[in-house]
Scaffold this active site. Structure first.
Site, PDB file in Angstrom:
ATOM      1  N   GLN A   1       0.841  -1.205   0.000  1.00 41.74           N
ATOM      2  CA  GLN A   1       0.000   0.000   0.000  1.00 41.74           C
ATOM      3  C   GLN A   1       0.874   1.252   0.000  1.00 41.74           C
ATOM      4  O   GLN A   1       0.364   2.359  -0.033  1.00 41.74           O
ATOM      5  CB  GLN A   1      -0.887   0.005   1.250  1.00 41.74           C
ATOM      6  CG  GLN A   1      -1.829  -1.179   1.317  1.00 41.74           C
ATOM      7  CD  GLN A   1      -2.479  -1.296   2.696  1.00 41.74           C
ATOM      8  OE1 GLN A   1      -3.482  -0.644   2.974  1.00 41.74           O
ATOM      9  NE2 GLN A   1      -1.900  -2.108   3.553  1.00 41.74           N
TER      10      GLN A   1
ATOM     11  N   ASP B   1       6.388   4.520  -1.736  1.00 39.34           N
ATOM     12  CA  ASP B   1       7.766   5.012  -1.601  1.00 39.34           C
ATOM     13  C   ASP B   1       8.788   4.273  -2.455  1.00 39.34           C
ATOM     14  O   ASP B   1       9.952   4.679  -2.516  1.00 39.34           O
ATOM     15  CB  ASP B   1       8.179   4.984  -0.121  1.00 39.34           C
ATOM     16  CG  ASP B   1       7.946   3.623   0.545  1.00 39.34           C
ATOM     17  OD1 ASP B   1       8.131   2.589  -0.131  1.00 39.34           O
ATOM     18  OD2 ASP B   1       7.588   3.597   1.733  1.00 39.34           O
TER      19      ASP B   1
ATOM     20  N   HIS C   1      -1.353   1.384  -4.466  1.00 42.41           N
ATOM     21  CA  HIS C   1      -1.673   2.814  -4.467  1.00 42.41           C
ATOM     22  C   HIS C   1      -0.744   3.630  -5.358  1.00 42.41           C
ATOM     23  O   HIS C   1      -0.612   4.825  -5.186  1.00 42.41           O
ATOM     24  CB  HIS C   1      -1.632   3.368  -3.028  1.00 42.41           C
ATOM     25  CG  HIS C   1      -2.715   2.816  -2.156  1.00 42.41           C
ATOM     26  ND1 HIS C   1      -2.600   2.671  -0.792  1.00 42.41           N
ATOM     27  CD2 HIS C   1      -3.952   2.342  -2.470  1.00 42.41           C
ATOM     28  CE1 HIS C   1      -3.718   2.158  -0.311  1.00 42.41           C
ATOM     29  NE2 HIS C   1      -4.553   1.942  -1.300  1.00 42.41           N
TER      30      HIS C   1
ATOM     31  N   CYS D   1       3.299  19.516 -17.321  1.00 44.48           N
ATOM     32  CA  CYS D   1       3.273  18.650 -18.500  1.00 44.48           C
ATOM     33  C   CYS D   1       3.649  19.488 -19.734  1.00 44.48           C
ATOM     34  O   CYS D   1       3.515  20.714 -19.724  1.00 44.48           O
ATOM     35  CB  CYS D   1       1.864  18.071 -18.666  1.00 44.48           C
ATOM     36  SG  CYS D   1       1.701  16.942 -20.066  1.00 44.48           S
TER      37      CYS D   1
ATOM     38  N   CYS E   1       1.898  19.767 -22.137  1.00 45.19           N
ATOM     39  CA  CYS E   1       0.647  20.413 -22.564  1.00 45.19           C
ATOM     40  C   CYS E   1       0.320  21.641 -21.718  1.00 45.19           C
ATOM     41  O   CYS E   1      -0.656  22.344 -21.983  1.00 45.19           O
ATOM     42  CB  CYS E   1      -0.517  19.412 -22.535  1.00 45.19           C
ATOM     43  SG  CYS E   1      -1.168  19.082 -20.886  1.00 45.19           S
TER      44      CYS E   1
ATOM     45  N   SER F   1      -2.711  -2.519   9.389  1.00 44.23           N
ATOM     46  CA  SER F   1      -3.878  -3.157   9.982  1.00 44.23           C
ATOM     47  C   SER F   1      -4.897  -3.462   8.888  1.00 44.23           C
ATOM     48  O   SER F   1      -5.967  -3.975   9.166  1.00 44.23           O
ATOM     49  CB  SER F   1      -4.488  -2.250  11.048  1.00 44.23           C
ATOM     50  OG  SER F   1      -4.728  -0.972  10.500  1.00 44.23           O
TER      51      SER F   1
ATOM     52  N   ASN G   1       3.124  -7.177  13.338  1.00 43.12           N
ATOM     53  CA  ASN G   1       2.727  -5.842  13.762  1.00 43.12           C
ATOM     54  C   ASN G   1       3.064  -5.726  15.241  1.00 43.12           C
ATOM     55  O   ASN G   1       2.904  -6.700  15.971  1.00 43.12           O
ATOM     56  CB  ASN G   1       1.204  -5.652  13.593  1.00 43.12           C
ATOM     57  CG  ASN G   1       0.824  -5.162  12.199  1.00 43.12           C
ATOM     58  OD1 ASN G   1       1.509  -4.343  11.602  1.00 43.12           O
ATOM     59  ND2 ASN G   1      -0.284  -5.668  11.676  1.00 43.12           N
TER      60      ASN G   1
ATOM     61  N   GLU H   1       1.481  -4.118  17.500  1.00 40.24           N
ATOM     62  CA  GLU H   1       0.279  -4.085  18.337  1.00 40.24           C
ATOM     63  C   GLU H   1      -0.791  -5.006  17.763  1.00 40.24           C
ATOM     64  O   GLU H   1      -0.701  -5.436  16.628  1.00 40.24           O
ATOM     65  CB  GLU H   1      -0.311  -2.656  18.374  1.00 40.24           C
ATOM     66  CG  GLU H   1       0.662  -1.526  18.650  1.00 40.24           C
ATOM     67  CD  GLU H   1       1.134  -1.506  20.087  1.00 40.24           C
ATOM     68  OE1 GLU H   1       0.485  -2.187  20.916  1.00 40.24           O
ATOM     69  OE2 GLU H   1       2.141  -0.836  20.365  1.00 40.24           O
TER      70      GLU H   1
HETATM   71 ZN   LIG Z   1      -0.625  16.899 -20.368  1.00 41.45          ZN
END
Ligand SMILES: [Zn+2]
Length: 249
Positions: free
Chosen positions: A105, A108, A123, A152, A154, A193, A217, A219
């Site tokens: 998820q 980085d 993600h 961009c 554009c 979690s 984990n 916890e």
């Molecule tokens: Zn563009």
């Protein structure tokens, strides 16, 4: 942790070695030791920037310069971060044929930096910028410098190719993640979690398809107790290094 006295790390290592088709699901907790605070924690991005104002697609479309105040900080923090022992441990498990894929998820890029080859980014990734008007893509490092807003060709302001609130999960990542969950022998949940929809479906799908669920984990989470079979408490780097040690003996 199970009653009965056996070392849960050895028990998990035996399970991983026996089935050899584990998949990892990772979240913010695995990157905390790389200096990237969890978004939701006291030091996290959402303590400083209200996500409804700074992290929704609607906010970006309305005022991309404002959203870039938050994005600049996020890209800088992640740009300086290096993979930690947990990222490297997972890459080593893939190298040994124990883990076959990582569903993350995180945005980085630290799993790839550590050497993991099959990484499904639920993600997206901050390494790429995307134009939401003409769909052209650029490597972030070639198009953005701190203190600026990337444009961009554009003329529009570029958005990192990450999933903002209000955006769907990329369909390919979702399909691949669900397929991995359905077919893995062990799901290792690390530093999350898994409460945010639809990532929260992954442990459930794996469990219902017959996989064992190992949770790393510090916890208790909403998974502990009912979805989790073995809960290994501690930091991700420490637990994974001990697991690698147990697999070597
Ligand atoms: Zn563009």
């Amino acid at each position: 942790m199970r009653a009965g006295g056996s070392d849960p790390i050895r028990e998990a290592a035996r399970l991983l070695a026996g089935r050899r088709n584990a998949v990892a699901l990772t979240g913010a907790g695995i990157s905390v030791e790389s200096g990237i605070p969890s978004f939701r924690g006291a030091q996290g991005m959402w303590a400083k920037y209200d996500p409804m104002e700074y992290a929704t697609l609607h906010a970006f479309m309305r005022n991309p310069r404002k959203v870039w105040e938050m994005l600049s900080e996020m890209v800088s923090v992640c740009g300086f971060a290096a993979p930690n022992a947990a990222h490297k441990g997972l890459a080593a498990l893939e190298e040994r044929g124990v883990v076959r894929a990582v569903i993350t998820q995180n945005v980085d890029g630290l799993h790839q930096a550590a050497g993991s080859r099959r990484v499904i980014e639920y993600h997206g990734n901050l390494d790429e910028l995307l134009c939401v008007y003409c769909w052209k893509r650029y490597p972030t490092r070639l198009r953005w410098t701190p203190g600026t807003v990337p444009l961009c060709d554009c003329g529009e302001i570029l958005k990192p190719n990450v999933v903002l609130f209000g955006e769907p999960i990329p369909w390919l990542a979702q399909e691949q993640a669900e397929e991995e969950a359905r077919t893995c022998g062990v799901l290792v949940v690390i530093g999350t979690s898994a409460q945010v929809s639809p990532a929260c479906d992954i442990p459930r799908i794996a469990k219902e398809s017959g996989a064992a669920v190992v949770e790393i984990n510090p916890e208790e989470t909403s998974l502990s107790g009912h979805v989790t079979d073995i809960h290994l408490r501690g930091s991700a780097s420490e637990v994974l290094q001990r697991m690698l040690g147990a697999l070597s003996t």
